[in-house]
Design a protein around this motif. Structure first.
Motif, PDB file in Angstrom:
ATOM      1  N   ARG A 148       1.364   2.521  -0.315  1.00 45.26           N
ATOM      2  CA  ARG A 148       2.804   2.882  -1.075  1.00 45.26           C
ATOM      3  C   ARG A 148       3.532   1.827  -1.753  1.00 45.26           C
ATOM      4  N   ALA A 149       4.532   2.120  -3.028  1.00 44.91           N
ATOM      5  CA  ALA A 149       4.792   1.061  -3.812  1.00 44.91           C
ATOM      6  C   ALA A 149       5.389   0.215  -2.965  1.00 44.91           C
ATOM      7  N   ASN A 150       6.182   0.428  -2.577  1.00 48.90           N
ATOM      8  CA  ASN A 150       7.193  -0.760  -1.061  1.00 48.90           C
ATOM      9  C   ASN A 150       7.434  -1.939  -0.513  1.00 48.90           C
ATOM     10  N   ASP A 151       4.926  -1.749  -0.324  1.00 47.67           N
ATOM     11  CA  ASP A 151       4.765  -2.409   0.323  1.00 47.67           C
ATOM     12  C   ASP A 151       3.464  -2.649  -0.171  1.00 47.67           C
ATOM     13  N   PHE A 152       3.976  -2.288  -1.540  1.00 46.26           N
ATOM     14  CA  PHE A 152       2.163  -2.663  -2.605  1.00 46.26           C
ATOM     15  C   PHE A 152       2.269  -4.597  -3.041  1.00 46.26           C
ATOM     16  N   PHE A 153       3.516  -4.904  -3.940  1.00 43.95           N
ATOM     17  CA  PHE A 153       3.690  -6.146  -4.294  1.00 43.95           C
ATOM     18  C   PHE A 153       4.891  -7.016  -3.259  1.00 43.95           C
ATOM     19  N   ASN A 154       2.715  -7.862  -2.581  1.00 46.81           N
ATOM     20  CA  ASN A 154       3.103  -9.150  -1.834  1.00 46.81           C
ATOM     21  C   ASN A 154       3.889 -10.209  -2.167  1.00 46.81           C
ATOM     22  N   SER A 155       3.769 -10.780  -3.798  1.00 41.95           N
ATOM     23  CA  SER A 155       4.545 -12.134  -4.097  1.00 41.95           C
ATOM     24  C   SER A 155       3.868 -12.511  -5.481  1.00 41.95           C
ATOM     25  N   SER A 156       4.220 -12.581  -6.374  1.00 42.46           N
ATOM     26  CA  SER A 156       3.584 -12.956  -7.844  1.00 42.46           C
ATOM     27  C   SER A 156       2.308 -13.027  -7.485  1.00 42.46           C
ATOM     28  N   PHE A 157       1.744 -12.274  -8.501  1.00 42.96           N
ATOM     29  CA  PHE A 157       0.373 -12.331  -8.622  1.00 42.96           C
ATOM     30  C   PHE A 157      -0.441 -12.217  -7.241  1.00 42.96           C
ATOM     31  N   THR A 158       0.002 -11.496  -6.460  1.00 44.84           N
ATOM     32  CA  THR A 158      -0.546 -11.281  -4.713  1.00 44.84           C
ATOM     33  C   THR A 158       0.101  -9.764  -4.595  1.00 44.84           C
ATOM     34  N   THR A 159      -1.198  -8.447  -4.275  1.00 41.61           N
ATOM     35  CA  THR A 159      -0.670  -7.284  -3.862  1.00 41.61           C
ATOM     36  C   THR A 159      -0.901  -7.130  -2.522  1.00 41.61           C
ATOM     37  N   ALA A 160      -1.245  -5.709  -1.802  1.00 37.74           N
ATOM     38  CA  ALA A 160      -1.575  -5.325  -0.706  1.00 37.74           C
ATOM     39  C   ALA A 160      -3.355  -5.278  -0.521  1.00 37.74           C
ATOM     40  N   ILE A 161      -3.497  -5.542  -1.899  1.00 36.85           N
ATOM     41  CA  ILE A 161      -5.078  -4.771  -2.030  1.00 36.85           C
ATOM     42  C   ILE A 161      -6.147  -6.002  -1.552  1.00 36.85           C
ATOM     43  N   ASN A 162      -7.047  -5.398  -0.552  1.00 40.79           N
ATOM     44  CA  ASN A 162      -8.045  -6.720  -0.397  1.00 40.79           C
ATOM     45  C   ASN A 162      -8.982  -6.537  -1.351  1.00 40.79           C
ATOM     46  N   PRO A 163      -9.667  -8.571  -1.561  1.00 41.09           N
ATOM     47  CA  PRO A 163     -10.398  -8.478  -2.022  1.00 41.09           C
ATOM     48  C   PRO A 163     -11.574  -7.992  -2.039  1.00 41.09           C
ATOM     49  N   ASN A 164     -11.845  -6.955  -0.807  1.00 40.07           N
ATOM     50  CA  ASN A 164     -13.578  -6.016  -0.953  1.00 40.07           C
ATOM     51  C   ASN A 164     -13.396  -4.728  -1.375  1.00 40.07           C
ATOM     52  N   GLU A 165     -11.643  -4.507  -1.707  1.00 37.62           N
ATOM     53  CA  GLU A 165     -11.238  -2.675  -2.224  1.00 37.62           C
ATOM     54  C   GLU A 165     -10.797  -3.159  -3.640  1.00 37.62           C
ATOM     55  N   VAL A 166     -11.391  -1.685  -4.300  1.00 33.57           N
ATOM     56  CA  VAL A 166     -10.902  -1.068  -5.658  1.00 33.57           C
ATOM     57  C   VAL A 166      -9.854  -0.124  -5.803  1.00 33.57           C
ATOM     58  N   ALA A 167      -9.549   0.223  -6.858  1.00 31.38           N
ATOM     59  CA  ALA A 167      -8.058   1.091  -6.742  1.00 31.38           C
ATOM     60  C   ALA A 167      -8.657   1.685  -7.333  1.00 31.38           C
ATOM     61  N   THR A 168      -8.485   3.304  -7.385  1.00 31.09           N
ATOM     62  CA  THR A 168      -9.170   3.984  -8.493  1.00 31.09           C
ATOM     63  C   THR A 168      -8.145   4.836  -8.814  1.00 31.09           C
ATOM     64  N   GLU A 169      -6.576   4.706  -8.504  1.00 29.88           N
ATOM     65  CA  GLU A 169      -5.313   5.715  -9.465  1.00 29.88           C
ATOM     66  C   GLU A 169      -4.193   5.040  -9.136  1.00 29.88           C
ATOM     67  N   VAL A 170      -3.247   5.602  -9.765  1.00 26.11           N
ATOM     68  CA  VAL A 170      -1.602   5.246  -8.830  1.00 26.11           C
ATOM     69  C   VAL A 170      -1.504   6.617  -8.904  1.00 26.11           C
ATOM     70  N   ARG A 171       0.047   6.965  -7.916  1.00 30.04           N
ATOM     71  CA  ARG A 171       0.602   8.260  -8.552  1.00 30.04           C
ATOM     72  C   ARG A 171       2.012   8.069  -8.498  1.00 30.04           C
ATOM     73  N   PHE A 172       2.511   8.443  -9.375  1.00 34.55           N
ATOM     74  CA  PHE A 172       4.294   8.175  -9.477  1.00 34.55           C
ATOM     75  C   PHE A 172       4.175   9.568  -8.449  1.00 34.55           C
ATOM     76  N   ASP A 173       5.665   9.249  -8.035  1.00 31.84           N
ATOM     77  CA  ASP A 173       6.385  10.373  -7.629  1.00 31.84           C
ATOM     78  C   ASP A 173       7.395  10.921  -8.439  1.00 31.84           C
ATOM     79  N   LEU A 174       6.960  12.126  -8.485  1.00 34.01           N
ATOM     80  CA  LEU A 174       7.988  12.786 -10.094  1.00 34.01           C
ATOM     81  C   LEU A 174       9.243  13.719  -9.335  1.00 34.01           C
ATOM     82  N   ALA A 175      10.422  13.038  -9.778  1.00 36.36           N
ATOM     83  CA  ALA A 175      11.468  13.926  -9.392  1.00 36.36           C
ATOM     84  C   ALA A 175      12.355  15.051  -9.157  1.00 36.36           C
ATOM     85  N   GLY A 176      12.447  15.145  -7.996  1.00 37.11           N
ATOM     86  CA  GLY A 176      12.832  17.086  -8.754  1.00 37.11           C
ATOM     87  C   GLY A 176      14.592  16.897  -8.476  1.00 37.11           C
TER      88      GLY A 176
END
Ligand code: FAD
Ligand code: FES
Ligand code: FES
Lengths: 290, 158
Positions: A148-176
């Motif tokens: 989830r977005a709130n858990d993704f950005f850890n610090s500058s230039f640092t995210t919750a993705i591990n070095p052995n992972e590839v991000a395949t897509e991003v899903r933005f919520d659409l507000a109703g």
């Protein structure tokens, strides 16, 4: 030529990419648009034994609306997203943010997902994702997970993705519902990184604010939500008193950096000005969507 | 560390070329040093100045931010590919007539950006021209005449 030597890999599938990555996760880096990674290599701010070019993997270039999400593949270029009608209609804050990012020759190659994974504290897209909400889909040899977005950005230039992972897509919520957005930024020149920027997403119920996210970027290691102001605004309408309070909450929440581009005091001041303006614009947008 | 060379096949200004290069060599390096096409300039080598802008498969790209191995199989157009037998093309002509360059260092990159820009937007406003030009830094002409040249090129293209 400036980068240090590296071994270059061009997998055709995600599985191949994951296998190469799995051999040496810490010594390898994925190469998407290269518009952040290659400058770092050229400046020798970073070097890696292996670069894994993901540009030849099929199935990663898409823009789709899926019920309540806008889904963007890891290889979809910023230019194509900026000029896509579905994006303009369903998530205009993203189109608007992209107009502030870099220049045509950069956005022709740079990807949305690459910018999120790079996580520059002054970048626009991490702030947009934080404000509208959403998730990254990441894959490793062990399987697929979402962050989830709130858990993704850890610090500058640092995210919750591990070095052995590839991000395949991003899903933005659409507000109703009755919702609106605003995007405000101050930069030195068009296309430069922000000195300070603000992204706001607001929902109204019976003319009062029922939900609001206020995100300031360029002022801290990650996009910063002003949660005090968000909480206080629930159930309220905008007037001088509530706006002044929101601006005070912004000033209290931020301790921005001093650097050659701007002083901390200037950034804090501008953040307040942009939040006030942004709240009014988001409200106006929500009312016009009603 | 690996200094393996890779075979790269590309088409530059309509002519095919094959080079053997290390992966860390940029497309700009190969154009300038292997193929002798020194029209493409290198200013900053981190994407900011725009001097190295070329067209790759129909879209502009910074040739300092793309490794030559990544251009394998691509069609590249550089500033050397614009004229026809020494006759300037319409953008070059407009820059000549409107004093759009002084030292000319930024000009190849500007010309490539403008080509691609006018193809997508043949009737740009001055503001759109200025926004597009934000990706190319000029240290000497001053942007007034560059903007004027682009507007003239746009008029000539219509
Ligand atoms: C002159 C210039 C001006 C710019 N101005 C701005 C600006 O104003 N605002 C802004 O936000 N950005 C700006 N940028 C950065 C630009 O938007 C980049 O394109 C973007 O940050 C990175 O996307 P990319 O696809 O090029 O990623 P890359 O450079 O290829 O990768 C960046 C990082 O993300 C990782 N990564 C990429 N894709 C994945 C994936 N699928 N899974 C896991 N990790 C991945 C890479 O390993 C690397 O560490 C600018 C760049 C330049 C050169
Ligand atoms: S040399 Fe490539 S942008 Fe400056
Ligand atoms: S003409 Fe000299 S840098 Fe532009």
């Amino acid at each position: 030529m400036k980068p240090a030597p590296f071994a270059y890999h061009v997998p055709n599938t995600i599985d191949e990419a994951l296998a190469i990555l799995g051999n040496d996760p810490d010594g390898s880096r994925l190469l998407a648009g290269g518009q952040s990674l290659v400058p770092m290599l050229n400046l020798r701010l970073a070097n890696f034994d292996n670069l894994i070019d993901i540009n030849h993997i099929s199935g990663l270039d898409h823009i789709r609306i899926e019920s309540d999400s806008l889904v963007i593949g890891a290889l979809t270029r910023q230019y194509d997203v900026a000029h896509n009608d579905d994006v303009r209609n369903r998530l205009p804050v993203l189109s608007n943010a992209l107009a502030h990012i870099a220049h045509t020759a950069i956005s022709n190659r740079g990807t949305i997902v690459g910018s999120l994974c790079h996580a520059d504290p002054a970048a626009e897209l991490p702030a947009v994702l934080t404000a509208v909400g959403g998730e990254l889909v990441v894959q490793s040899a062990a399987g697929t997970r979402t962050i989830r977005a709130n858990d993704f950005f850890n610090s500058s230039f640092t995210t919750a993705i591990n070095p052995n992972e590839v991000a395949t897509e991003v899903r933005f919520d659409l507000a109703g519902g009755t919702s609106g957005w605003s995007f405000e930024e101050v930069a030195r020149r068009h296309g430069d990184f922000a000195l300070v920027g603000v992204v706001i997403q607001m929902t109204l119920e019976k003319n009062a604010i029922s939900d609001v996210r206020i995100v300031v970027f360029g002022v801290a290691a990650t996009p910063q939500r002003i949660t005090d102001a968000e909480k206080r605004l629930i159930g309220q309408t905008l007037n001088d008193a509530t706006l002044d309070q929101a601006v005070a909450d912004v000033a209290a929440a931020l301790s921005p950096p001093d650097d050659i581009h701007a002083t901390a005091q200037y950034r804090r001041h501008v953040a307040g000005v942009l939040v006030r303006r942004g709240l009014l614009r988001a409200l106006e947008d929500a009312n016009s969507s009603a | 560390m690996a200094t393996t060379k890779h075979a790269v096949d590309l088409t530059v200004n309509g002519e095919s070329a094959q080079v053997m290069v290390e992966a860390r060599r940029t497309l700009a390096d190969v154009l300038r040093e292997e193929l002798g096409l020194t029209g493409t300039k290198l200013g900053c080598e981190h994407g900011v100045c725009g001097a190295c802008t070329v067209i790759v498969d129909g879209r502009t790209a910074r040739s300092c931010l793309m490794f030559a191995v990544q251009a394998n199989g691509c069609e590249i157009t550089t500033v050397e590919g614009l004229d026809t037998d020494g006759k300037l093309d319409f953008v070059q002509q407009a820059f000549t007539e409107n004093h759009g360059l002084q030292c000319g260092f930024c000009t190849p990159g500007v010309l490539m950006s403008v080509h691609s820009f006018l193809k997508n937007n043949p009737n740009p406003s001055e503001e759109e021209i200025r926004i597009e030009l934000s990706g190319n830094i000029c240290r000497c002409t001053g942007y007034q005449n560059i903007v004027k040249s682009i507007a003239a090129a746009a008029a000539a293209s219509r």
